[in-house]
Design a protein around this motif. Sequence first.
Motif, PDB file in Angstrom:
ATOM      1  N   CYS A  72       0.843  -1.194   0.000  1.00 19.03           N
ATOM      2  CA  CYS A  72       0.000   0.000   0.000  1.00 19.03           C
ATOM      3  C   CYS A  72       0.879   1.246   0.000  1.00 19.03           C
ATOM      4  O   CYS A  72       0.657   2.183  -0.777  1.00 19.03           O
ATOM      5  CB  CYS A  72      -0.911  -0.016   1.224  1.00 19.03           C
ATOM      6  SG  CYS A  72      -2.041   1.377   1.298  1.00 19.03           S
ATOM      7  N   SER A  73       1.895   1.244   0.833  1.00 15.95           N
ATOM      8  CA  SER A  73       2.803   2.380   0.911  1.00 15.95           C
ATOM      9  C   SER A  73       3.555   2.594  -0.404  1.00 15.95           C
ATOM     10  O   SER A  73       3.708   3.726  -0.875  1.00 15.95           O
ATOM     11  CB  SER A  73       3.796   2.167   2.054  1.00 15.95           C
ATOM     12  OG  SER A  73       4.675   3.250   2.152  1.00 15.95           O
ATOM     13  N   GLN A  74       4.012   1.512  -1.006  1.00 12.29           N
ATOM     14  CA  GLN A  74       4.713   1.615  -2.288  1.00 12.29           C
ATOM     15  C   GLN A  74       3.806   2.203  -3.366  1.00 12.29           C
ATOM     16  O   GLN A  74       4.219   3.073  -4.142  1.00 12.29           O
ATOM     17  CB  GLN A  74       5.223   0.243  -2.727  1.00 12.29           C
ATOM     18  CG  GLN A  74       6.375  -0.262  -1.905  1.00 12.29           C
ATOM     19  CD  GLN A  74       6.724  -1.707  -2.221  1.00 12.29           C
ATOM     20  OE1 GLN A  74       5.902  -2.481  -2.717  1.00 12.29           O
ATOM     21  NE2 GLN A  74       7.962  -2.083  -1.919  1.00 12.29           N
ATOM     22  N   GLU A  75       2.575   1.717  -3.438  1.00 12.31           N
ATOM     23  CA  GLU A  75       1.641   2.194  -4.459  1.00 12.31           C
ATOM     24  C   GLU A  75       1.240   3.642  -4.207  1.00 12.31           C
ATOM     25  O   GLU A  75       1.090   4.433  -5.143  1.00 12.31           O
ATOM     26  CB  GLU A  75       0.414   1.290  -4.531  1.00 12.31           C
ATOM     27  CG  GLU A  75       0.731  -0.100  -5.041  1.00 12.31           C
ATOM     28  CD  GLU A  75       1.463  -0.083  -6.377  1.00 12.31           C
ATOM     29  OE1 GLU A  75       1.011   0.617  -7.311  1.00 12.31           O
ATOM     30  OE2 GLU A  75       2.510  -0.743  -6.485  1.00 12.31           O
ATOM     31  N   ARG A  76       1.063   3.985  -2.956  1.00 10.27           N
ATOM     32  CA  ARG A  76       0.716   5.364  -2.607  1.00 10.27           C
ATOM     33  C   ARG A  76       1.830   6.310  -3.062  1.00 10.27           C
ATOM     34  O   ARG A  76       1.574   7.365  -3.637  1.00 10.27           O
ATOM     35  CB  ARG A  76       0.500   5.443  -1.105  1.00 10.27           C
ATOM     36  CG  ARG A  76       0.229   6.801  -0.570  1.00 10.27           C
ATOM     37  CD  ARG A  76      -0.087   6.665   0.894  1.00 10.27           C
ATOM     38  NE  ARG A  76       0.398   7.790   1.640  1.00 10.27           N
ATOM     39  CZ  ARG A  76       0.364   7.865   2.941  1.00 10.27           C
ATOM     40  NH1 ARG A  76      -0.098   6.869   3.659  1.00 10.27           N
ATOM     41  NH2 ARG A  76       0.796   8.930   3.557  1.00 10.27           N
ATOM     42  N   SER A  77       3.064   5.926  -2.806  1.00  2.70           N
ATOM     43  CA  SER A  77       4.209   6.731  -3.219  1.00  2.70           C
ATOM     44  C   SER A  77       4.298   6.826  -4.737  1.00  2.70           C
ATOM     45  O   SER A  77       4.558   7.896  -5.302  1.00  2.70           O
ATOM     46  CB  SER A  77       5.491   6.133  -2.644  1.00  2.70           C
ATOM     47  OG  SER A  77       6.605   6.865  -3.060  1.00  2.70           O
TER      48      SER A  77
END
Length: 145
Positions: free
Chosen positions: A111-116
Motif C-alpha cells: 500500500c505504501s509503495q503504491e501510494r508513493s
Amino acid sequence: MEANVATGLWRRLFGRKGPEPLDPSRTDLVVVASSFDDAEACSAALARATGFAPEAAVVLRHHLRIPADRHGRVCEIAAQDGYAPEPNPVTGDALAPLILRRVQVLDALHCSQERSRMAGLAQRHDGFADGWDALQPGGTDAARS
C-alpha cells in the motif's frame, strides 16, 4: 510445459479452482480501509480498518487530481502497473478528479509503495494524490469469498 499439464490434470481430477478474481464493478463493494492524510502511515490506516479481510483481494483506488488534458497520459502510464481509470467524466476544470484502481491483496508495505508511486505520477503531471481507499464485498461472509 510439463508442469502446466500436470497442474491442469490435478485441477481437473480434484475439481479445485482458485478463487474467482474480484470484479471492480461489483455493486456490493464497500470501503473497508482508507487514508486521505499524507502523514498517516498505511499500516496505521489498515490497523484502524473495519471489515477488512487482509487475506482477500481488494479494489485499491487512488484518488488523484490531474489537469484534464493529461488524464490520458496518466492512465497510459498507470496501465503499465495494472491500473485502470474508474468511469468518471472528465470536467473542464484545471484539476479534474481521476480515480485509478486495480485488484490486489493489500498489505501495509505494498500500500505504501503504491501510494508513493501514485503521488510521484500525479506530481510529474502537475497534479495531486489526495488519498487512497480499499474496497471489498460488504458483509462478513461476502468479504471472505
